[in-house]
Every structure is written in C-alpha cells, then in structure tokens.
Design an enzyme around this catalytic site. Structure first.
Site, PDB file in Angstrom:
ATOM      1  CD  GLN A  96      -2.446  -1.247   2.759  1.00 18.98           C
ATOM      2  OE1 GLN A  96      -3.494  -0.667   3.017  1.00 18.98           O
ATOM      3  NE2 GLN A  96      -1.771  -1.928   3.661  1.00 18.98           N
ATOM      4  CG  HIS A 114      -2.736   2.626  -1.949  1.00 12.39           C
ATOM      5  ND1 HIS A 114      -2.706   2.517  -0.569  1.00 12.39           N
ATOM      6  CD2 HIS A 114      -3.877   1.988  -2.317  1.00 12.39           C
ATOM      7  CE1 HIS A 114      -3.774   1.842  -0.144  1.00 12.39           C
ATOM      8  NE2 HIS A 114      -4.498   1.514  -1.173  1.00 12.39           N
ATOM      9  CB  ALA A 227       8.365  -4.465  10.291  1.00 10.64           C
TER      10      ALA A 227
HETATM   11  N1  APR Z   1       6.707  -2.325  12.677  1.00 10.24           N
HETATM   12  C1  APR Z   1       5.489  -2.922  12.479  1.00 10.24           C
HETATM   13  N2  APR Z   1       4.297  -2.240  12.518  1.00 10.24           N
HETATM   14  C2  APR Z   1       4.358  -0.927  12.767  1.00 10.24           C
HETATM   15  C3  APR Z   1       5.580  -0.242  13.005  1.00 10.24           C
HETATM   16  C4  APR Z   1       6.782  -0.999  12.945  1.00 10.24           C
HETATM   17  N3  APR Z   1       7.983  -0.447  13.158  1.00 10.24           N
HETATM   18  N4  APR Z   1       5.299   1.092  13.241  1.00 10.24           N
HETATM   19  C5  APR Z   1       3.947   1.212  13.142  1.00 10.24           C
HETATM   20  N5  APR Z   1       3.381   0.006  12.873  1.00 10.24           N
HETATM   21  C6  APR Z   1       1.965  -0.302  12.663  1.00 10.24           C
HETATM   22  C7  APR Z   1       0.988   0.627  13.390  1.00 10.24           C
HETATM   23  O1  APR Z   1       0.665   0.122  14.672  1.00 10.24           O
HETATM   24  C8  APR Z   1      -0.232   0.597  12.476  1.00 10.24           C
HETATM   25  O2  APR Z   1      -1.121  -0.460  12.837  1.00 10.24           O
HETATM   26  O3  APR Z   1       1.709  -0.086  11.291  1.00 10.24           O
HETATM   27  C9  APR Z   1       0.343   0.287  11.091  1.00 10.24           C
HETATM   28  C10 APR Z   1       0.316   1.455  10.117  1.00 10.24           C
HETATM   29  O4  APR Z   1      -1.041   1.723   9.838  1.00 10.24           O
HETATM   30  P1  APR Z   1      -1.459   3.026   8.998  1.00 10.24           P
HETATM   31  O5  APR Z   1      -0.711   4.183   9.493  1.00 10.24           O
HETATM   32  O6  APR Z   1      -2.961   3.063   9.001  1.00 10.24           O
HETATM   33  O7  APR Z   1      -0.916   2.728   7.538  1.00 10.24           O
HETATM   34  P2  APR Z   1      -1.540   1.787   6.397  1.00 10.24           P
HETATM   35  O8  APR Z   1      -2.235   0.611   6.988  1.00 10.24           O
HETATM   36  O9  APR Z   1      -0.477   1.545   5.414  1.00 10.24           O
HETATM   37  O10 APR Z   1      -2.639   2.782   5.746  1.00 10.24           O
HETATM   38  C11 APR Z   1      -3.355   2.316   4.628  1.00 10.24           C
HETATM   39  O11 APR Z   1      -4.243   4.521   4.259  1.00 10.24           O
HETATM   40  O12 APR Z   1      -3.771   6.715   4.448  1.00 10.24           O
HETATM   41  C12 APR Z   1      -3.971   5.714   3.547  1.00 10.24           C
HETATM   42  O13 APR Z   1      -3.187   5.419   1.328  1.00 10.24           O
HETATM   43  C13 APR Z   1      -2.762   5.456   2.674  1.00 10.24           C
HETATM   44  O14 APR Z   1      -1.740   3.354   2.025  1.00 10.24           O
HETATM   45  C14 APR Z   1      -2.289   4.068   3.105  1.00 10.24           C
HETATM   46  C15 APR Z   1      -3.555   3.447   3.637  1.00 10.24           C
END
Ligand code: APR
Length: 239
Positions: A96, A114, A227
């Site tokens: 994403q 995306h 991660a």
């Molecule tokens: N390792 C693993 N997980 C992590 C880490 C890390 N170091 N840091 C943060 N996270 C987790 C957070 O707890 C959260 O659950 O990663 C997740 C990130 O979630 P979002 O910020 O919602 O990102 P994402 O899921 O990619 O969002 C989806 O939303 O805003 C739109 O288009 C945008 O592609 C994006 C989509």
C-alpha cells in the site's frame, strides 16, 4: 521467534507479502494512523491533502505537502525488514506504500496498489507521466501534453486503484499458501480486503505489527513488535 510462523513460511511454495506504512516507519517515514505516534492523519486533513477535491481546491498546498513527503522519503533508507523481504525473490510483494524503499532494497516483484510518489502523472489522465527526483521535488506545473496539472501518481481517497495492479494482487492472493502482513492497520479498503481473500483461498496469515489491527482476527499467527526486528528473523532460513 515463533516456530509456527517459521514453519508456515518454510512450507509455503507461494508467499505474498502485504505491507503498509509500518514497514517504513523504522526508516523514518511517518505512518498514517498509529496509536503510539499518532500518524500523519492526526495532524493533517486527508480530505484536503490526499483527495481530488482537496487538489482542486488548493493544488499548491497539495503539491507542497507531497514535496515534503518526497524529501522525507529521499532522506530515508530501506530498513532490515525491507532488505529481508527484498532478498526473497520468491515472494510477491503487494504494498500500500507509495515510497520506493522496497524497490530501493532490491525487491523485484512489487505490486504498488496505491501508486508511487516517485512519479507524477497528468491529473486529467491524458496518459502523460514522468519520474520525479524525490530529493528535489518539483512544484506545481502543467502537463506538457494537455495543459492540465501534473500531480503525484498515487491513489487519493475516493479514487480507484490502478486496475492492472489490483488484478495482479488478486491473482497472487488467490493462489498463495501464506500471506505475511507487515505494518498495516488494515483499515483502508479495497486493499485490506486482500487479507480476507487470501484467507478464504486457504492461505495461512501471519501478521507482524506493533499493535493489534483490524485484521487481527484473520491471523493464524500474530507477532506484535517491530517489522525491522521480526521480519528478518522470520525470513532468514530460505533464500
Ligand atoms: N513495525 C510494524 N508495525 C508498525 C511499526 C513498525 N515499526 N510502526 C507502526 N506500525 C503499525 C501501526 O501500529 C499501524 O497499525 O503499522 C500500522 C500502520 O497503519 P497506517 O498508518 O494506518 O498505515 P496503512 O495501513 O499503510 O494505511 C493504509 O491509508 O492513508 C492511507 O493510502 C494510505 O496506504 C495508506 C492506507
């Protein structure tokens, strides 16, 4: 390391990785919705900055915001999770993320659901597109082909995902035996729906996330943590 997760990875022939902003968090790229750090959408209004309506209302503001994100990504380096995923040429990477860190880590099979922030395209979709220098991002300018605005080649809220990428992701998901979900809140559809699609096709789901997510109930194994620490250990066996 969780032996069940390792066994699932070791015994799977076809594996899909499904990643979100959490994959790039340790590289210094902000996430969007992070209970710990707040995420971009706590401070910025996605309808103003990541939607066609927002761009129509203030194209300069949107362009400046993406310029800031581009510079942030240019200064970032792939972290050990990117490197470990990229080293597995047998894994199809569905992401994403619009950053180029998986590719910079050397990943071959990357499906960008995306879009990518490393390219601009014509807002009127006349077909013109061009690569941009993330370290020296362009300001707002006109499409040389049709005169409409150029904008980042990313999917904004309310826009449809690129059909080719979506179909390739669906194909990979219905035929895989394991999906490794890394760093996503699984809150945004249709992308997050790929996890349930994999599950319904019989694949095992391994989730690596710092927090439980909206996909937690689909997990066969959920590994809570970073991660950059967990993914290399999980993938280290087989090259
Ligand atoms: N390792 C693993 N997980 C992590 C880490 C890390 N170091 N840091 C943060 N996270 C987790 C957070 O707890 C959260 O659950 O990663 C997740 C990130 O979630 P979002 O910020 O919602 O990102 P994402 O899921 O990619 O969002 C989806 O939303 O805003 C739109 O288009 C945008 O592609 C994006 C989509």
């Amino acid at each position: 390391m969780n032996d069940v997760a390792r066994r699932i990875i070791r015994s799977a022939e076809r594996i899909v990785s499904f990643s979100g902003a959490g994959l790039s968090a340790e590289s210094g790229v902000p996430t969007f919705r992070d209970p710990q750090t707040g995420g971009l959408w706590k401070d910025f209004d996605p309808t103003r900055l990541a939607s066609p309506q927002g761009f129509a209302a203030d194209p300069d503001l949107v362009t400046e915001w993406y310029a800031w994100r581009r510079r942030t990504i240019a200064e970032a380096q792939p972290n050990p999770a990117h490197t470990a995923l990229a080293a597995r040429g047998d894994i199809t990477h569905v992401t994403q993320n619009v950053d180029d860190l998986l590719r910079r880590a050397g990943a071959q099979h990357v499906i960008e659901l995306h879009g990518t922030i490393a390219r601009d395209r014509c807002h009127a979709a006349c077909g013109h597109e061009e690569a941009v220098d993330l370290a020296d991002p362009p300001g707002l300018r006109a499409c040389p082909a049709c005169g409409d605005h150029l904008r980042p080649d990313v999917v904004w809220f309310g826009e449809t995902l690129p059909a080719e990428a979506w179909e390739a992701a669906e194909r990979a998901c219905v035929s895989c035996e394991a999906m490794l979900v890394v760093g996503t809140s699984a809150a945004v559809y249709p992308a997050a729906g790929l996890i349930a699609l994999c599950k319904s096709a019989g694949a095992k789901i391994i989730i690596v996330n710092t927090q439980p997510s909206e996909a937690s109930d689909l997990a066969d194994v959920e590994l809570l943590g970073k991660a950059g620490e967990i993914v290399p250990e999980l993938l280290q066996e087989r090259h």
